[in-house]
Design a protein around this motif. Structure first.
Motif, PDB file in Angstrom:
ATOM      1  N   HIS A  92      -4.440  10.837  -5.757  1.00  0.00           N
ATOM      2  CA  HIS A  92      -3.125  10.259  -6.025  1.00  0.00           C
ATOM      3  C   HIS A  92      -2.941   8.966  -5.239  1.00  0.00           C
ATOM      4  O   HIS A  92      -3.423   8.833  -4.117  1.00  0.00           O
ATOM      5  CB  HIS A  92      -2.011  11.241  -5.657  1.00  0.00           C
ATOM      6  CG  HIS A  92      -2.056  12.516  -6.441  1.00  0.00           C
ATOM      7  ND1 HIS A  92      -2.639  13.662  -5.946  1.00  0.00           N
ATOM      8  CD2 HIS A  92      -1.643  12.810  -7.695  1.00  0.00           C
ATOM      9  CE1 HIS A  92      -2.558  14.618  -6.856  1.00  0.00           C
ATOM     10  NE2 HIS A  92      -1.969  14.126  -7.920  1.00  0.00           N
ATOM     11  N   GLY A  93      -2.204   8.042  -5.843  1.00  0.00           N
ATOM     12  CA  GLY A  93      -1.934   6.770  -5.204  1.00  0.00           C
ATOM     13  C   GLY A  93      -0.975   6.909  -4.044  1.00  0.00           C
ATOM     14  O   GLY A  93      -0.444   7.998  -3.769  1.00  0.00           O
ATOM     15  N   PRO A  94      -0.711   5.803  -3.337  1.00  0.00           N
ATOM     16  CA  PRO A  94       0.169   5.867  -2.168  1.00  0.00           C
ATOM     17  C   PRO A  94       1.594   6.288  -2.494  1.00  0.00           C
ATOM     18  O   PRO A  94       2.312   6.790  -1.627  1.00  0.00           O
ATOM     19  CB  PRO A  94       0.116   4.447  -1.599  1.00  0.00           C
ATOM     20  CG  PRO A  94      -0.460   3.600  -2.682  1.00  0.00           C
ATOM     21  CD  PRO A  94      -1.318   4.480  -3.509  1.00  0.00           C
ATOM     22  N   THR A  95       2.049   6.092  -3.750  1.00  0.00           N
ATOM     23  CA  THR A  95       3.369   6.562  -4.171  1.00  0.00           C
ATOM     24  C   THR A  95       3.201   7.352  -5.469  1.00  0.00           C
ATOM     25  O   THR A  95       2.095   7.497  -5.987  1.00  0.00           O
ATOM     26  CB  THR A  95       4.343   5.392  -4.409  1.00  0.00           C
ATOM     27  OG1 THR A  95       4.042   4.769  -5.677  1.00  0.00           O
ATOM     28  CG2 THR A  95       4.245   4.348  -3.315  1.00  0.00           C
ATOM     29  N   ASP A  96       4.297   7.814  -6.019  1.00  0.00           N
ATOM     30  CA  ASP A  96       4.250   8.535  -7.289  1.00  0.00           C
ATOM     31  C   ASP A  96       4.448   7.617  -8.493  1.00  0.00           C
ATOM     32  O   ASP A  96       4.537   8.090  -9.624  1.00  0.00           O
ATOM     33  CB  ASP A  96       5.321   9.636  -7.305  1.00  0.00           C
ATOM     34  CG  ASP A  96       5.016  10.747  -6.316  1.00  0.00           C
ATOM     35  OD1 ASP A  96       3.813  10.987  -6.054  1.00  0.00           O
ATOM     36  OD2 ASP A  96       5.974  11.356  -5.791  1.00  0.00           O
ATOM     37  N   ASP A  97       4.519   6.306  -8.260  1.00  0.00           N
ATOM     38  CA  ASP A  97       4.727   5.329  -9.328  1.00  0.00           C
ATOM     39  C   ASP A  97       3.455   4.503  -9.490  1.00  0.00           C
ATOM     40  O   ASP A  97       3.072   3.758  -8.583  1.00  0.00           O
ATOM     41  CB  ASP A  97       5.911   4.424  -8.973  1.00  0.00           C
ATOM     42  CG  ASP A  97       6.272   3.448 -10.082  1.00  0.00           C
ATOM     43  OD1 ASP A  97       5.349   2.866 -10.696  1.00  0.00           O
ATOM     44  OD2 ASP A  97       7.471   3.236 -10.334  1.00  0.00           O
ATOM     45  N   GLU A  98       2.792   4.622 -10.655  1.00  0.00           N
ATOM     46  CA  GLU A  98       1.511   3.938 -10.825  1.00  0.00           C
ATOM     47  C   GLU A  98       1.644   2.413 -10.819  1.00  0.00           C
ATOM     48  O   GLU A  98       0.723   1.711 -10.375  1.00  0.00           O
ATOM     49  CB  GLU A  98       0.823   4.408 -12.106  1.00  0.00           C
ATOM     50  CG  GLU A  98       1.579   4.158 -13.383  1.00  0.00           C
ATOM     51  CD  GLU A  98       0.889   4.800 -14.590  1.00  0.00           C
ATOM     52  OE1 GLU A  98      -0.334   4.961 -14.557  1.00  0.00           O
ATOM     53  OE2 GLU A  98       1.604   5.142 -15.560  1.00  0.00           O
ATOM     54  N   PHE A  99       2.751   1.881 -11.297  1.00  0.00           N
ATOM     55  CA  PHE A  99       2.953   0.436 -11.267  1.00  0.00           C
ATOM     56  C   PHE A  99       3.113  -0.060  -9.827  1.00  0.00           C
ATOM     57  O   PHE A  99       2.566  -1.096  -9.443  1.00  0.00           O
ATOM     58  CB  PHE A  99       4.162   0.046 -12.114  1.00  0.00           C
ATOM     59  CG  PHE A  99       3.984   0.315 -13.579  1.00  0.00           C
ATOM     60  CD1 PHE A  99       3.351  -0.611 -14.396  1.00  0.00           C
ATOM     61  CD2 PHE A  99       4.423   1.494 -14.146  1.00  0.00           C
ATOM     62  CE1 PHE A  99       3.166  -0.367 -15.749  1.00  0.00           C
ATOM     63  CE2 PHE A  99       4.242   1.751 -15.494  1.00  0.00           C
ATOM     64  CZ  PHE A  99       3.617   0.820 -16.296  1.00  0.00           C
ATOM     65  N   GLU A 100       3.852   0.698  -9.049  1.00  0.00           N
ATOM     66  CA  GLU A 100       4.020   0.346  -7.634  1.00  0.00           C
ATOM     67  C   GLU A 100       2.689   0.450  -6.899  1.00  0.00           C
ATOM     68  O   GLU A 100       2.354  -0.400  -6.066  1.00  0.00           O
ATOM     69  CB  GLU A 100       5.066   1.254  -6.986  1.00  0.00           C
ATOM     70  CG  GLU A 100       5.396   0.864  -5.552  1.00  0.00           C
ATOM     71  CD  GLU A 100       6.506   1.707  -4.957  1.00  0.00           C
ATOM     72  OE1 GLU A 100       6.720   1.610  -3.733  1.00  0.00           O
ATOM     73  OE2 GLU A 100       7.146   2.474  -5.710  1.00  0.00           O
ATOM     74  N   ASN A 101       1.905   1.495  -7.216  1.00  0.00           N
ATOM     75  CA  ASN A 101       0.595   1.648  -6.579  1.00  0.00           C
ATOM     76  C   ASN A 101      -0.314   0.463  -6.891  1.00  0.00           C
ATOM     77  O   ASN A 101      -1.060  -0.017  -6.031  1.00  0.00           O
ATOM     78  CB  ASN A 101      -0.071   2.936  -7.060  1.00  0.00           C
ATOM     79  CG  ASN A 101       0.672   4.172  -6.598  1.00  0.00           C
ATOM     80  OD1 ASN A 101       1.416   4.137  -5.619  1.00  0.00           O
ATOM     81  ND2 ASN A 101       0.476   5.278  -7.305  1.00  0.00           N
ATOM     82  N   THR A 102      -0.267   0.003  -8.134  1.00  0.00           N
ATOM     83  CA  THR A 102      -1.075  -1.143  -8.541  1.00  0.00           C
ATOM     84  C   THR A 102      -0.728  -2.365  -7.704  1.00  0.00           C
ATOM     85  O   THR A 102      -1.618  -3.096  -7.239  1.00  0.00           O
ATOM     86  CB  THR A 102      -0.848  -1.433 -10.034  1.00  0.00           C
ATOM     87  OG1 THR A 102      -1.245  -0.293 -10.799  1.00  0.00           O
ATOM     88  CG2 THR A 102      -1.649  -2.631 -10.499  1.00  0.00           C
ATOM     89  N   GLU A 103       0.554  -2.584  -7.480  1.00  0.00           N
ATOM     90  CA  GLU A 103       0.981  -3.739  -6.695  1.00  0.00           C
ATOM     91  C   GLU A 103       0.661  -3.564  -5.214  1.00  0.00           C
ATOM     92  O   GLU A 103       0.299  -4.535  -4.540  1.00  0.00           O
ATOM     93  CB  GLU A 103       2.472  -3.984  -6.905  1.00  0.00           C
ATOM     94  CG  GLU A 103       2.816  -4.385  -8.337  1.00  0.00           C
ATOM     95  CD  GLU A 103       4.231  -4.891  -8.496  1.00  0.00           C
ATOM     96  OE1 GLU A 103       4.883  -5.148  -7.454  1.00  0.00           O
ATOM     97  OE2 GLU A 103       4.696  -5.043  -9.636  1.00  0.00           O
ATOM     98  N   ILE A 104       0.757  -2.347  -4.708  1.00  0.00           N
ATOM     99  CA  ILE A 104       0.460  -2.123  -3.288  1.00  0.00           C
ATOM    100  C   ILE A 104      -1.010  -2.415  -2.999  1.00  0.00           C
ATOM    101  O   ILE A 104      -1.343  -3.190  -2.095  1.00  0.00           O
ATOM    102  CB  ILE A 104       0.806  -0.674  -2.883  1.00  0.00           C
ATOM    103  CG1 ILE A 104       2.325  -0.477  -2.869  1.00  0.00           C
ATOM    104  CG2 ILE A 104       0.206  -0.340  -1.512  1.00  0.00           C
ATOM    105  CD1 ILE A 104       2.753   0.969  -2.668  1.00  0.00           C
ATOM    106  N   ILE A 105      -1.907  -1.800  -3.761  1.00  0.00           N
ATOM    107  CA  ILE A 105      -3.338  -1.971  -3.502  1.00  0.00           C
ATOM    108  C   ILE A 105      -3.784  -3.392  -3.844  1.00  0.00           C
ATOM    109  O   ILE A 105      -4.575  -4.004  -3.128  1.00  0.00           O
ATOM    110  CB  ILE A 105      -4.163  -0.938  -4.285  1.00  0.00           C
ATOM    111  CG1 ILE A 105      -3.746   0.491  -3.890  1.00  0.00           C
ATOM    112  CG2 ILE A 105      -5.651  -1.146  -4.050  1.00  0.00           C
ATOM    113  CD1 ILE A 105      -3.931   0.804  -2.413  1.00  0.00           C
TER     114      ILE A 105
END
Length: 688
Positions: free
Chosen positions: A309-322
């Protein structure tokens, strides 16, 4: 009309700046391949420094009802665009000497058929100037793009066959990007900087990684490869491009996503290009930033639960974080880059049939001679990786053959007994290399490119962190000090699954089960790439004894085409089903729904399906398109031939107050097969 605006305007602006230089320098540039006869001792070629050029072109495929490439989910089909896919090209040449081109593509992988067709078209356009030795085609490994662009059956099965429009968009876009970079060549420099980035990846296959020798594990604190290498391209004293290599899977977008997206690498590219140049639609390409892959086989961007799982539960937010973490570190290295690459540009390439390589004991764990095997996938392949799990039939690392998979695999691709013995301890599920023609490529391109003190080793697979460094150690040793910097360019020129260390292979996790040619796949790569590096050092040729088969004429598809588009009774294409609200604040989401045609009618490459426009100075000005991360274009079949396009725009925090509108561009097919373009425009709304 926006079509071709970006590339056309860019070429026009640069024409005046480079016309005189072209007249003076083009007679000095070789029409021979980049494997120029330059000194092997590292001395600069006569005439001094480099010419550098950049190019970018749209390679976005079919945005609706096409299976996506990466997660192998039949139900995951494209339904619109979050951001477009691009090919970014970087050319480096010496007047009278060698040249090389690195192309980074927003694709899951560069398929062998794509590589073959691109090389054919480059030869037709440039003669012997560019060939398979001096052009590297690499992929970011996004799992959020349309598939069907392979000529090998394994990679088209879950996409319902070959998709010619997507294939053509990719090939023609890559060729255009290379041509633009070539036309842009001008005196300049390439600077290099290296550093480390942590917190943007985890090892998703720890149990397998921990089978490696303790001294090797010690090279990777936290069981990740944090290395980042950045190139800074300058023309004169003006920065024009960047390439960053860093190992982390482009899987921040999950299997539930159905929008085209270049994932975290794409966000890093988008943000860097905007931050460093303020790129708008009209001047895209004046600064080109590529975020490329290296040995990312077991490196996941999903930081929780071991890569699940990404750092959050929102895949769009994860994309921007990484993506943001990569962009920030690359920007830091870019700004601090001072070491200039100097010296010869040279390259070596060879095709190798990996279905039966005899591997010297110099490279095998037990010091004995071994052979690689015809390609096969293990039952652990069906389990999927942590960030893309498959059906719950087997667990990763299960070495006892599952009867259900054994029977299913034998029915689909009967497995010869000698293949099972050769692939041990892998419980074979699919014998992809034993079919006629093979379901996955076995005759593979290997390549070593030297740009002064930098050596790029291009490999057609996903190497784990440890396996990638073993290859780099081998290449560095054979080059004998010609290069100070070494980068593994993974996912390049073809795609043949994973490459693990022999120790990792024995665990038979997803990566080991997906290592096509058996336990000694990595030693075979070390041996063959070592031979290429030695040939580059010694200045000797590397002819290929084998060539990959041409399979373009054997393609099929069961994907139905677009038959007819029709608006509801009393409506026309481009009419609004739902209008935006009268006003929005920053951070809010404006939305309009249009009656539309099927996006497969026209892919609108170098164009857009949407515009967000602001009224200023007596005219409407475009502030966002379907390539911007603030917009989403989502297509939906409502019923029969009726479909809608939902355009959303999340108003950025720095948006100027004023009057705005949303424009949708589409294309509709009638019963006679004629495709007609149309435009719909929403009512105006204000942003305060």
């Amino acid at each position: 009309m926006l079509r071709t605006t970006g590339s056309t305007k860019r070429r026009a602006r640069r024409a005046g700046r480079t016309a005189l230089l072209a007249c003076l320098l083009l007679p000095l540039l070789p029409l021979a391949p980049a494997r120029a006869q330059t000194p092997a001792d590292g001395a600069p070629a006569a005439g001094g420094g480099y010419l550098v050029g950049t190019g970018i072109a749209d390679i976005t495929g079919e945005a609706a009802e096409i299976g996506m490439m990466g997660y192998a989910r039949l139900e995951q089909k494209t339904s619109g665009i979050h951001s477009r896919q691009w090919a970014r090209a970087f050319a480096v040449a010496q007047p009278g000497g060698g040249r090389a081109v690195f192309v980074n593509t927003d694709l899951g992988m560069v398929m062998q058929g794509v590589h073959q067709e691109v090389m054919d078209r480059l030869a037709a356009r440039f003669g012997s100037r560019y060939d398979a030795s001096n052009v590297i085609l690499s992929a970011t490994h996004t799992h959020a793009g349309p598939g069907g662009f392979s000529h090998h059956l394994l990679y088209n099965l879950t996409v319902l066959g070959h998709q010619e429009k997507t294939f053509e968009a990719i090939v023609s876009g890559i060729v255009d990007a290379v041509a633009e970079a070539d036309a842009d060549l001008a005196p300049g420099t390439v600077k290099i900087a290296t550093g480390e980035l942590t917190g943007a990846s985890v090892n998703r296959s720890l149990e397998a990684f921990r089978r490696n020798p303790a001294e090797e594990q010690a090279r990777f604190p936290g069981a990740v490869d944090p290395a980042m290498t950045v190139l800074r391209f300058e023309q004169g004293d003006r920065p024009v491009g960047m390439v960053s290599w860093f190992a982390s899977h482009a899987t921040s977008m999950t299997p539930e996503n159905t929008l085209i997206s270049p994932d975290n690498k794409g966000y890093a590219q988008y943000r860097t290009e905007h931050d460093l140049h303020g790129v708008e639609w009209k001047d895209r390409g004046d600064f080109v930033a590529a975020f490329a892959q290296t040995n990312a086989g077991d490196m996941s961007p999903n930081l929780r639960d071991g890569g699940a799982h990404g750092p959050t539960d929102d895949e769009f937010e994860n994309t921007e974080i990484i993506g943001g973490l990569q962009a920030d570190k690359a920007r830091e290295l870019f700004e601090g880059a001072t070491e200039v690459l100097t010296g010869p540009i040279d390259a070596r390439q060879r095709y190798v049939d990996f279905s039966g390589v005899e591997v010297s004991g110099r490279y095998t764990p037990d010091g004995a001679v071994h052979r690689t095997c015809p390609a096969a996938l293990g039952q652990g392949f069906t389990a999927g990786a942590e960030d893309g799990p498959g059906p719950d039939i087997v667990d990763e690392g299960e070495l006892e053959a599952n009867p259900l998979l054994l029977v299913a695999g034998a029915v689909v691709t009967p497995v010869p007994a000698e293949v099972r013995r050769c692939q041990a301890p892998k419980p074979v599920f699919l014998a992809t290399g034993s079919q006629t023609p093979p379901w996955s490529p076995q005759v593979l391109p290997l390549q070593v490119v030297r740009i002064g003190s930098l050596a790029l080793t291009a490999v057609p697979a996903e190497f784990t962190a440890a396996s990638g460094h073993r290859v780099l150690d081998t290449v560095a040793g054979e080059l004998g000090g010609l290069a100070r910097h070494h980068v593994l360019a993974g996912y390049s020129n073809a795609y043949s699954g994973y490459v693990t260390t022999p120790e990792e292979y024995d665990a038979q996790h997803y990566e080991g089960a997906s290592t096509h040619f058996g336990r000694h796949t990595l030693p075979a790569y070390q041996q063959e790439l070592g031979r290429l590096a030695a040939a580059l050092r010694e200045g000797t040729p590397t002819p290929s004894a084998v060539q990959p088969p041409r399979l373009g004429g054997r393609q099929f598809t069961v994907q139905p085409g677009v038959v007819l588009d029709a608006p509801p009774v009393g409506r026309k294409f481009g009419d609004l089903k739902t209008q935006p609200a009268a006003s929005y604040g920053r951070g809010e989401r404006a939305e309009a729904v249009f009656y539309t045609g099927h996006p497969r009618n026209d892919l609108r490459n170098e164009d857009t399906f949407l515009e967000v426009q602001r009224y200023a100075g007596g005219a409407w000005r475009t502030v966002a398109t379907d390539n911007d991360w603030s917009t989403v274009y989502r297509w939906k079949r409502e019923y029969a031939a009726v479909s809608t396009a939902t355009v959303t725009w999340t108003v950025p925090e720095d948006t100027a107050p004023g009057t705005y509108r949303i424009v949708h561009h589409g294309d509709a097919k009638d019963l006679l097969g004629r495709v007609t373009a149309f435009t719909g425009t929403s009512r105006t709304f204000t942003v305060g």
